[in-house]
Structure formats: C-alpha cells, structure tokens
Motif scaffolding. Sequence first.
Motif, PDB file in Angstrom:
ATOM      1  N   ILE A 182      41.073  52.279  33.834  1.00 51.42           N
ATOM      2  CA  ILE A 182      40.671  53.385  32.944  1.00 51.42           C
ATOM      3  C   ILE A 182      41.638  53.418  31.775  1.00 51.42           C
ATOM      4  N   ILE A 183      41.081  53.343  30.584  1.00 52.78           N
ATOM      5  CA  ILE A 183      41.945  53.122  29.413  1.00 52.78           C
ATOM      6  C   ILE A 183      41.782  54.229  28.367  1.00 52.78           C
ATOM      7  N   PRO A 184      42.797  54.403  27.529  1.00 55.65           N
ATOM      8  CA  PRO A 184      42.769  55.438  26.495  1.00 55.65           C
ATOM      9  C   PRO A 184      42.320  54.872  25.142  1.00 55.65           C
ATOM     10  N   TRP A 185      42.388  55.727  24.119  1.00 57.24           N
ATOM     11  CA  TRP A 185      41.850  55.347  22.812  1.00 57.24           C
ATOM     12  C   TRP A 185      42.923  54.902  21.816  1.00 57.24           C
ATOM     13  N   ASN A 186      44.210  55.075  22.131  1.00 53.45           N
ATOM     14  CA  ASN A 186      45.201  54.844  21.057  1.00 53.45           C
ATOM     15  C   ASN A 186      45.440  53.366  20.748  1.00 53.45           C
ATOM     16  N   VAL A 203      36.036  48.112  33.867  1.00 58.03           N
ATOM     17  CA  VAL A 203      36.796  48.977  32.943  1.00 58.03           C
ATOM     18  C   VAL A 203      35.944  50.179  32.577  1.00 58.03           C
ATOM     19  N   LYS A 204      36.576  51.354  32.473  1.00 57.23           N
ATOM     20  CA  LYS A 204      35.912  52.524  31.868  1.00 57.23           C
ATOM     21  C   LYS A 204      36.634  52.756  30.554  1.00 57.23           C
ATOM     22  N   SER A 205      35.905  52.582  29.439  1.00 55.95           N
ATOM     23  CA  SER A 205      36.552  52.725  28.125  1.00 55.95           C
ATOM     24  C   SER A 205      36.712  54.196  27.764  1.00 55.95           C
ATOM     25  N   ALA A 206      37.521  54.449  26.756  1.00 48.34           N
ATOM     26  CA  ALA A 206      37.743  55.825  26.288  1.00 48.34           C
ATOM     27  C   ALA A 206      36.561  56.267  25.424  1.00 48.34           C
ATOM     28  N   GLU A 207      36.214  57.532  25.493  1.00 49.66           N
ATOM     29  CA  GLU A 207      35.039  58.075  24.810  1.00 49.66           C
ATOM     30  C   GLU A 207      35.027  57.747  23.308  1.00 49.66           C
ATOM     31  N   ASP A 208      36.208  57.822  22.660  1.00 44.20           N
ATOM     32  CA  ASP A 208      36.246  57.661  21.200  1.00 44.20           C
ATOM     33  C   ASP A 208      36.273  56.198  20.757  1.00 44.20           C
ATOM     34  N   PHE A 262      31.957  59.472  29.928  1.00 41.33           N
ATOM     35  CA  PHE A 262      32.985  60.522  29.925  1.00 41.33           C
ATOM     36  C   PHE A 262      33.864  60.417  31.173  1.00 41.33           C
ATOM     37  N   GLY A 263      35.063  60.993  31.054  1.00 35.92           N
ATOM     38  CA  GLY A 263      36.036  60.877  32.141  1.00 35.92           C
ATOM     39  C   GLY A 263      35.499  61.338  33.487  1.00 35.92           C
ATOM     40  N   PRO A 264      35.141  62.637  33.607  1.00 30.42           N
ATOM     41  CA  PRO A 264      34.720  63.119  34.926  1.00 30.42           C
ATOM     42  C   PRO A 264      33.430  62.472  35.432  1.00 30.42           C
ATOM     43  N   CYS A 291      32.028  59.416  34.564  1.00 28.61           N
ATOM     44  CA  CYS A 291      32.006  57.950  34.697  1.00 28.61           C
ATOM     45  C   CYS A 291      33.332  57.429  35.274  1.00 28.61           C
ATOM     46  N   GLY A 292      34.456  57.916  34.724  1.00 21.85           N
ATOM     47  CA  GLY A 292      35.773  57.489  35.244  1.00 21.85           C
ATOM     48  C   GLY A 292      35.975  57.987  36.670  1.00 21.85           C
ATOM     49  N   GLY A 293      35.586  59.245  36.925  1.00 22.62           N
ATOM     50  CA  GLY A 293      35.750  59.839  38.265  1.00 22.62           C
ATOM     51  C   GLY A 293      35.055  59.003  39.340  1.00 22.62           C
ATOM     52  N   SER A 304      44.069  51.154  37.894  1.00 24.40           N
ATOM     53  CA  SER A 304      45.129  51.127  36.895  1.00 24.40           C
ATOM     54  C   SER A 304      44.689  52.058  35.765  1.00 24.40           C
ATOM     55  N   PHE A 305      45.519  53.054  35.473  1.00 21.33           N
ATOM     56  CA  PHE A 305      45.129  54.112  34.544  1.00 21.33           C
ATOM     57  C   PHE A 305      46.173  54.273  33.446  1.00 21.33           C
ATOM     58  N   THR A 306      45.738  54.439  32.218  1.00 20.27           N
ATOM     59  CA  THR A 306      46.633  54.862  31.136  1.00 20.27           C
ATOM     60  C   THR A 306      45.996  56.068  30.462  1.00 20.27           C
ATOM     61  N   GLY A 307      46.748  57.146  30.340  1.00 22.77           N
ATOM     62  CA  GLY A 307      46.210  58.350  29.706  1.00 22.77           C
ATOM     63  C   GLY A 307      47.164  59.513  29.880  1.00 22.77           C
ATOM     64  N   SER A 308      46.587  60.708  29.918  1.00 23.49           N
ATOM     65  CA  SER A 308      47.423  61.913  29.961  1.00 23.49           C
ATOM     66  C   SER A 308      47.958  62.183  31.367  1.00 23.49           C
ATOM     67  N   VAL A 309      48.997  62.990  31.430  1.00 24.11           N
ATOM     68  CA  VAL A 309      49.615  63.337  32.720  1.00 24.11           C
ATOM     69  C   VAL A 309      48.595  64.069  33.599  1.00 24.11           C
ATOM     70  N   GLU A 310      47.881  65.002  32.972  1.00 28.70           N
ATOM     71  CA  GLU A 310      46.929  65.807  33.745  1.00 28.70           C
ATOM     72  C   GLU A 310      45.839  64.932  34.383  1.00 28.70           C
ATOM     73  N   THR A 311      45.248  64.046  33.599  1.00 32.48           N
ATOM     74  CA  THR A 311      44.206  63.166  34.152  1.00 32.48           C
ATOM     75  C   THR A 311      44.822  62.178  35.136  1.00 32.48           C
ATOM     76  N   GLY A 312      46.048  61.741  34.854  1.00 34.18           N
ATOM     77  CA  GLY A 312      46.746  60.845  35.781  1.00 34.18           C
ATOM     78  C   GLY A 312      46.872  61.475  37.159  1.00 34.18           C
TER      79      GLY A 312
HETATM   80  P1  ADP Z   1      42.810  62.220  26.355  1.00 31.68           P
HETATM   81  O1  ADP Z   1      42.834  63.687  26.598  1.00 31.68           O
HETATM   82  O2  ADP Z   1      43.741  61.772  25.327  1.00 31.68           O
HETATM   83  O3  ADP Z   1      41.441  61.660  26.160  1.00 31.68           O
HETATM   84  P2  ADP Z   1      42.748  61.427  29.101  1.00 31.68           P
HETATM   85  O4  ADP Z   1      43.868  61.168  30.039  1.00 31.68           O
HETATM   86  O5  ADP Z   1      41.864  62.569  29.433  1.00 31.68           O
HETATM   87  O6  ADP Z   1      43.398  61.557  27.679  1.00 31.68           O
HETATM   88  O7  ADP Z   1      41.845  60.128  28.965  1.00 31.68           O
HETATM   89  C1  ADP Z   1      42.247  58.822  29.263  1.00 31.68           C
HETATM   90  C2  ADP Z   1      41.110  58.103  29.958  1.00 31.68           C
HETATM   91  O8  ADP Z   1      40.861  58.761  31.197  1.00 31.68           O
HETATM   92  C3  ADP Z   1      39.780  58.146  29.200  1.00 31.68           C
HETATM   93  O9  ADP Z   1      39.119  56.909  29.392  1.00 31.68           O
HETATM   94  C4  ADP Z   1      39.030  59.259  29.884  1.00 31.68           C
HETATM   95  O10 ADP Z   1      37.636  59.155  29.792  1.00 31.68           O
HETATM   96  C5  ADP Z   1      39.480  59.069  31.317  1.00 31.68           C
HETATM   97  N1  ADP Z   1      39.308  60.265  32.167  1.00 31.68           N
HETATM   98  C6  ADP Z   1      39.332  61.563  31.801  1.00 31.68           C
HETATM   99  N2  ADP Z   1      39.113  62.372  32.864  1.00 31.68           N
HETATM  100  C7  ADP Z   1      38.958  61.557  33.940  1.00 31.68           C
HETATM  101  C8  ADP Z   1      38.715  61.773  35.325  1.00 31.68           C
HETATM  102  N3  ADP Z   1      38.571  63.000  35.822  1.00 31.68           N
HETATM  103  N4  ADP Z   1      38.628  60.704  36.140  1.00 31.68           N
HETATM  104  C9  ADP Z   1      38.767  59.449  35.652  1.00 31.68           C
HETATM  105  N5  ADP Z   1      38.996  59.182  34.359  1.00 31.68           N
HETATM  106  C10 ADP Z   1      39.089  60.202  33.499  1.00 31.68           C
END
Ligand code: ADP
Length: 495
Positions: free
Chosen positions: A160-164, A186-191, A218-220, A222-224, A236-244
């Motif tokens: 799961i990857i981010p957009w930066n 891979v699940k790409s980032a929305e943006d 979307f994260g919840p 498709c990524g979920g 393997s995940f890169t992104g925010s602490v909360e989603t991590g």
């Molecule tokens: P941001 O807020 O910068 O988008 P996120 O950590 O939410 O950072 O996003 C990073 C990646 O995690 C994105 O690909 C996003 O779609 C995905 N993501 C967001 N929420 C979930 C989730 N509940 N489960 C799995 N992946 C998620």
Amino acid sequence: MPIDPILDPSVLAKELSGYHLINGKLVAPKNGKTFDVLNPATGKVIGQAADGDADDVAIAVAVAKAGQKDWAERPARERGKLLAECGRILMSHSEELGRLVALESGKALRTESRVEASVLADMFVFFGGLASELKGETVPFNPNMMTLTTREAVGVVGAIIPWNVPMMLMAIKVAPALVAGNAVVVKSAEDTPLAVLRVCQIMQEVLPAGVFNILSGFGPSCGGPLVEHKDVKKVSFTGSVETGRTVYRAAAEKLIPVTLELGGKSPMIVMGDADLDKAIAGAIGGMRFTRQGQSCTAASRMLVHESLHDEFVKRLIDKVNTLKIGDPLDEETDIGTIINRKQFDKVCGYIEVGEKEGATKNELSALPTDSALSDGLFVRPVIFTNVDPNARIAREEIFGPVACVFKFKTFEEALELANDSDFGLAATVWTTDLKTALVATKRLEAGFVQVNQNLVVQPNLSYGGIKLSGLGKEASLESMLEHFTYKKTIILNME
Ligand code: ADP
C-alpha cells in the motif's frame, strides 16, 4: 512488443483511465465505478481511477497466488535478470513517467518528478542484482546432522503506497518482493494512480502475467480488503501513522508480518563550527522545499547554534526566496503544488496555528501569477523562527513546506531537543569536528543519520525509522531478506 514512450502526459492519463492492471492486462473494476484524478496545479480533471473494492482485491489476489508458484520456482538469478531488464526499460521511459507523475502529483518535473523516474528504474536494476544473495547458511549443530537454512518466498505480498513519491516508494516494495519470489498486489494512492499503473504496464513486457498486479481505489474500501485478504501473507505499507496503526491491527488479526514506513519530524543540528554554505544547501534539500515539504524525511526541525542562528536564518530565507513556484511541467519551476485540497487546508491550517502559537512567520517566494494556475494548490514556503519546542508546529508532522528553526546554546541541549520527538525517521548533524559528529550519530534517535549531507533514500542503504516512524527497513539487501522472505531451518540426520 515493446511499448513506445508517450511524452504527452494528458494523452497517457486518458489512455490509462479507469483501469486496474490484473494478470498482465488493464481491466475495469467489477463494480464499474471510477473517480476523478485531478491536476493539482489547475484543479482540472485529467483522467479517472478505477474505484476498486473487495471483489477486485479477490480477483487480483487469486491471480497473484496462482502466478507466484511458477515465479518462485524459477532460478533466483533468472528473476533478478528480468527485474534488472525492467529497470532498463523503465529508464527508457523515464521522461514519460516523470511527466505523468508531475501532472498528477503537482511535483515539479525538473527538480523532482524526473529524478523520481530515474531512481525508480535504478531500484529495479539494483534489486535485480541481489537475486544471488538469497542465500541460506549451514549451522554447526550436531556433527551427525547437516543443518542448514534457506530463504523462502512468503507468497502474495500486499503493498500500500502513498502519493508523495509514488513510483519510487512502490519500487522499493515491488522490486525486492518480486526478486525474492513473491507475487505482489499494489494498492495505489487515490491522488496518484496513473504513473504507477503505467510502470506496471511497462513491466508486463518482461514479467510473466499475474506476478505484479495493481489496483486503485480508496483506503478503507480497497486497501482494507487487501490487508485483510486471507491469502495476502505480508503487507508493506507507507503512509500516515494513523493508517499505519489500522493496517498493523488488521495484520495482527491474521498474524502476518508488516513493514511500516510512517511519518517524521526530522531534526537537523547545525553546530557553531559547521560549514554554513553546506548547511544551507542541506537545509533546502533536506526540507524538500522543491517537493513542497511533502516528505516523511523532511528536515522540518532545524536546530542552529546561537552563534550561527541569525546568519543561518537570513541566508536560508534568501535562498528559498530564489526558488520559483509554478507550473510543475514548466522547466523553470522549482516548486510545484500541494497534492490535494485536504492537504492544502491542513498545511494552511498549521501556518495559522504557528502564528497563533507566537512563532515568527517568514513567508517566502512568490505565488504564480499565470491565470491558468489560479485554482492550483500552491503554498508559499514558510520558515518559522522563535518557535516554542512544545508548540504544535514543532511537534506534529505538517507534510508541507513549513520549517521551524530553533536556537540552542550547548551540544547537549541540541541532542535533547532533537530526540524530544514522537518520531525517529532521519536526523542530520552539521559540524567540522569529528568527535561531535561521532557522538551525535551515536546519540541521535533515528533510523537514518547523516553528517554534513542530507541524501534521500538510496539503493543499498537500509532506510526506515523507529518510534512512531515505523517498523522495518527498505531499499536494501536486508530489506529483501528480512521483509520478503522467511527463514526455513532444515536438519538432515546422517546417522
Ligand atoms: P494520506 O492521508 O496522506 O492519504 P494515508 O496513510 O491515509 O495517508 O494513505 C496512504 C495509503 O494508505 C493510501 O494508498 C491510502 O489509500 C491507504 N489507506 C488509507 N486508509 C486505509 C485503510 N484503512 N486500509 C488500508 N489502506 C488504507
């Protein structure tokens, strides 16, 4: 058949619109739904992303599971050669990929996007060369028993990857996972769904179908489901602490290993004996002003010795003022846009918070005047001085072009300030004294520490943080062995 590079990113964006890539082919999502992809420099729609959900996850994971068997049975070096070949082909598409990622992410082509495209290619070449390092050991256990270990692929990896830095951050997951004999979804980032989709499409020229699949959504929704799928054996995940945390919890339910690359609030200590020219260049590069500060490694806390503080601030301001904000695809542009409206509001909100907290705001450079860019998400870089170390702007990750400069008197005070953070991704120290450099590298609580420079992620160097910055390492041999294989112990009784 080799795919020709397409240099007009808007044409490419349309061609790739509305698809996942599963089993070697572009396919529409089962539910038929898509969402818009915007150019953040204009606010205009450039294409669509497939709005994938659990049904698409199920299809992609089944394909990956089927493809992984044969892939893992190929000789390791054959997999490595194919990955290195992918790297070479991606390099021949680097201008195209740089343009496409600039269009969807708002990162300037010259300073950022083109660079990302070449690092992406290099990562595949690097990991391709590591195939023969998938070695085991013999263990001196019992003279009558031959005891050895092997490295085995884990199976299907969910990434799961981010957009930066979407292409490069995808490469440091996909390349080691594939070389080690896994298949990947891979699940790409929305943006930023398009450039990574194109990377995957180009690689299909070389890879067997089914080993590298990519979904957008979307994260919840498709990524979920990807993390939760029973046949995904590693995430393997890169992104925010909360989603991590969410990803980690879901992985814990299945007891599968995870790699987490999360946030940062990286300190940069400038000692009184530092070479100021180098430190200023390092502050500009380290803070990733040309990426609008959208980096987990951004050197967003600059701790400067009182003897250099005022001069440092003055020269930093002068230098940032020379950076040109503008159209990401314009060769003259140094700084592009923030990724989306939500991040834009968040960054602007932090700038207001900083002022309310009493810090001195230095707002730099100039917004573009071109009317075509009037809806663009441009933010002027901000350097805050006189910042309280307990202020929110000093402690929370802003993920925008906002740096805080602090003044310190003693080395001890600088180290304490540097380590007083929930994060521990990167840190730098700027000094001409060897002992200071050595003590700092020992005491700084971070996973990636540098002296008198501020490099980004490099092939062969383990990259990853401690504390809230995450778990595990990427970009290196260690990352491939520890994160994309498991060790099997084998004992042969010879009696
Ligand atoms: P941001 O807020 O910068 O988008 P996120 O950590 O939410 O950072 O996003 C990073 C990646 O995690 C994105 O690909 C996003 O779609 C995905 N993501 C967001 N929420 C979930 C989730 N509940 N489960 C799995 N992946 C998620």
